[in-house]
Motif scaffolding. Structure first.
Motif, short mmCIF file in Angstrom:
data_model
loop_
_atom_site.label_atom_id
_atom_site.label_comp_id
_atom_site.label_asym_id
_atom_site.label_seq_id
_atom_site.Cartn_x
_atom_site.Cartn_y
_atom_site.Cartn_z
N UNK A 150 52.33 25.71 54.27
CA UNK A 150 53.45 25.81 53.34
C UNK A 150 53.79 24.45 52.72
N UNK A 156 51.58 22.12 52.09
CA UNK A 156 50.55 21.90 51.08
C UNK A 156 50.85 22.75 49.84
N UNK A 157 51.40 23.94 50.08
CA UNK A 157 51.72 24.83 48.97
C UNK A 157 52.72 24.15 48.01
N UNK A 158 53.73 23.53 48.58
CA UNK A 158 54.73 22.84 47.76
C UNK A 158 54.05 21.71 46.97
#
Lengths: 232, 239
Positions: free
Chosen positions: A144, A146-148
């Motif tokens: 999550x 890394x997603x941001x």
């Protein structure tokens, strides 16, 4: 046979940091009767995405990349697994297929704990399931985060971030890590092209933030790199 | 002048829809009694925060009714929505179980009733009931795969594809209104942009493109999917 001693979990230095840390040595050696050790040379597939769950893989030595492949697309690398990391934990409950592939980046030794063995020990030692919960929580947290970054950061910031992440993971040298067939991997971890990574790396080395010598990338200026990673 | 607070009653856990679909399904009668006795419930208005990223978790939350968005903040404070939750979903459990601070924040996107269970009740269950732990692993495995899928799309798909996919996801997750056929949730354009990981301006532009091409129909804040096949095609979902 010396082999059986070599692969026993009680002799493994990685045990104390793994999800099995609270189990007795004798328990592990008794329960993991079907455990196998295997060696994979560079670029060999350890786990193939879509194959039926066969057991949990524990990395003993080496580095492996964890990635997903989609039709007509470049691979996307989630993270790099280092010694002590377990793979396949998320397929263990449902006994379904592996959701990602794992490939040896360098020569990698693994232990395969069969599904029967893992089933048996979880039944008897419920504390393992609590450690598994923690492990999965960490994984989701990492993804999550890394997603941001992927959604909000530029490629340059992301490259700085990924280099820092990788450098903390390597244990051999303080601020350096070896990137073997790396530029492609770096591109696939961020989801960009290799050319762009080349360009950024040479920019970093001009600004004396990293040096690239043969295939070893060394971070000289951690401060500057972390500044770039947060967009300053 | 005290404002009257709306009172909403929630059933005991055994009579709740969430009981059989969540990890609580592994509880026996006496455990269920204990959990029900210890739970409290709150009503959150639209926009009200249920928990904040970085805070220490005290409770496990189970949504009785309503809708919630779960998001993280980037370095410059921009929201990235990582997940949505609706009735019968359990939220805030990861931080609680791993003993960390909250990884993300949760905010109600419409009036939401949430039951909360104190940390020690859950900890006791984890230790005493091994099935409860296994159910939790199941839930986590599912969440991990969803997160992997989302990050993959983010990295490899174009903005148009991502917005199309976000709309399909919302439609599937929340369902459609039986009369108007619109997706059963009202999100701002900014929030849709924060799912797809793009700017609000781009999101507005693409939504009006979709509207013009009769792929979707914009009815005020609400969105109706006019052509699922077309949207699937744009989202580039082969399966």
């Amino acid at each position: 046979m010396n082999d059986s001693i070599d692969i026993s979990c009680s002799k493994c230095v990685l045990k104390k940091s793994s999800i099995f840390k609270n189990c007795l040595n004798t328990d592990l050696d008794n329960y993991f009767s079907e455990k196998k050790q295997m060696l994979f040379t560079k670029n060999k597939i350890i786990i193939r995405q879509g194959e039926v769950f066969d057991g949990i893989v524990c990395i003993r030595e080496g580095v492996a990349k964890v990635f997903q492949t989609k039709k007509d697309k470049e691979d996307f690398i989630f993270w790099f697994a280092k010694p002590g990391d377990l793979l396949g934990v998320d397929s263990f409950i449902n006994k379904d297929v592996y959701s990602y592939s794992v490939m040896a980046v360098e020569s990698t030794k693994i232990c395969l704990i069969s599904k029967n063995d893992i089933d048996n020990i979880v039944k008897i030692k419920p504390e393992i399931s609590i450690e598994m919960i923690k492990l999965l929580c960490e994984r989701i947290d990492y993804i999550e985060k890394r997603m941001v970054s992927i959604a909000q950061k530029g490629i340059k910031q992301q490259l700085a971030e990924v280099l820092l992440l990788l450098s903390f993971k390597s244990s051999s040298h303080a601020n350096s890590f070896i990137i073997s067939h790396s530029v492609k991997d770096l591109a696939n971890i961020i989801g960009t092209t290799q050319n762009y990574i080349y360009k950024l790396l040479s920019e970093f080395s001009q600004n004396k933030i990293v040096t690239t010598e043969r295939r070893v990338l060394k971070i000289i200026d951690v401060k500057k790199l972390s500044k770039i990673s947060v967009g300053n | 002048m005290a404002k009257k607070i709306k009172k909403i009653d929630v059933p005991r856990c055994s009579g709740c829809e969430a009981f059989n679909v969540s990890m609580f399904c592994s509880l026996n009668n006496s455990e269920e009694e204990n959990v029900s006795d210890n739970k409290t419930h709150n009503v959150y208005k639209k926009g009200q925060v249920i928990f904040y990223e970085g805070h220490v978790p005290q409770n496990l939350f189970c949504i009785f009714s309503g809708k919630v968005k779960i998001f993280k903040l980037g370095d410059d404070g921009k929201e990235q929505i990582v997940r949505f939750a609706k009735n019968s979903d359990i939220i805030g459990y990861r931080a609680l179980l791993s003993g960390e601070n909250y990884f993300a924040s949760a905010t109600a996107i419409e009036e939401t009733v949430v039951c909360s269970f104190p940390k020690n009740t859950i900890d006791e269950l984890l230790e005493s009931n091994s099935k409860f732990a296994l159910q939790t692993i199941k839930l986590l495995s599912k969440d991990l795969r969803k997160a992997e899928q989302m990050i993959l799309n983010m990295a490899q798909k174009h903005v148009r594809e991502r917005i199309a996919e976000a709309l399909l996801m919302l439609k599937e997750y929340y369902g459609t209104d039986s009369i108007t056929g619109t997706i059963n949730t009202t999100l701002t354009r900014e929030e849709i942009a924060n799912i797809a990981g793009t700017s609000t301006e781009t999101c507005i532009r693409i939504l009006s493109e979709f509207n013009r091409d009769r792929v979707i129909k914009l009815i005020g804040k609400r969105i109706k999917v006019a052509s699922v096949p077309k949207l699937l095609q744009i989202a580039n979902i082969a399966e």
